[in-house]
Scaffold this active site. Structure first.
Site: not given
Length: 284
Positions: A226-229
């Site tokens: 999950d991008l940047d999560a």
């Protein structure tokens, strides 16, 4: 610290007697605990702890510590990691065009603010090759686009294996790392400004300036699909005012990114970060 130590990072379902069980494992084998910290997440019903002890005088040889402790941990349903302080991790720094985090990490490593080797820099641009040459670090230019991403990531993985890399630091690497790559090599720390998700994409400081923001920040986290999560390791903020121009926001943002990334990398290398779910405990 001159004497080598061992560190256990443990998470397990909360129950009575855990501190005594873990401490007794070390005591009964002649160990001297020098640091111990713990946290209970009551919502998750988890007990989390970090225990560090001196290996000098410890009765178990290193290769026997893990199987011996596992005999205790398994009935408790514990997840755990064992680390040794004299194991020197090897870092690959990934960059694009910006150099502020790259220079900062190299400087801190050379100043022995953290103990690690930096044998490799990977970039999707060739701009920072001169920095690698300046510090005698191998540089690999691997350009990536939507058509060659899969094959280029295979090459990146091969390089990590070739250089025996333990940790990848995305020091303003402006490419998305695929979920497949992260599944094969999960030890990745990323840094980004803390405007997300308010100002996603290019020129976030310009759009923040237009909105008249009063604080800017930076976040260092483990990379996930999950991008940047991913689980957050370190964050910080600084105030800005109506007198600040876009250049001031960029300068303050870069300063924060340097410091926050360095703190996160140092905590990771000192075996102070325990990940559970999508959260972390960072032991002081």
């Amino acid at each position: 610290m001159t004497n080598p130590t061992a560190t256990l990072l443990i998470s397990c379902p909360d129950q009575r007697g855990l501190v005594a069980k873990f401490a007794n494992f070390i005591y009964s084998n002649g160990g001297n605990i020098i640091h111990a910290d713990q946290h209970t997440d009551f919502a998750a019903e988890l007990f989390l702890t970090r225990i560090e002890w001196q290996l000098d005088g410890f009765n178990l040889p290193r290769e026997f510590i893990a199987p011996a402790f596992n005999a205790i941990a398994q009935p408790l349903g514990a997840k755990w990691e064992l680390r040794f302080s004299d194991t020197v991790p090897r870092i690959a720094i990934w960059v694009s065009r910006q150099d502020h985090c790259l220079f900062d990490l190299i400087w801190r490593q050379r100043a022995k603010e953290f103990i690690a080797e930096i044998p490799l820099i990977i970039s999707n641009h060739s701009n920072l090759k001169v920095v690698a040459e300046q510090f005698n670090i191998d540089f690999q230019h691997i350009p990536i686009n939507k058509d060659n991403k899969a094959e280029q990531e295979i090459q990146q993985l091969e390089l990590l294996c070739q250089y025996k890399i333990d940790l990848v630091v995305l020091a303003k690497y402006m490419q998305i790392v695929s979920a497949d790559f992260i599944n094969q090599f999960p030890q990745i720390i990323n840094i980004h400004h803390s405007f997300l998700p308010a100002f996603i994409g290019a020129n976030p400081y310009h759009r923040a300036f237009e909105r008249g923001v009063k604080i800017i920040g930076a976040t260092a986290h483990y990379a996930t699909a999950d991008l940047d999560a991913g689980p957050i390791i370190e964050q910080d903020v600084v105030r800005v005012s109506h007198r600040d121009e876009v250049d001031d926001l960029v300068r303050k943002g870069k300063d924060l990114e340097r410091v926050v990334l360095a703190r996160a990398v140092r905590s990771h290398l000192q075996n102070r970060v325990l990940v559970y779910g999508n959260r972390t405990v960072v032991f002081e």
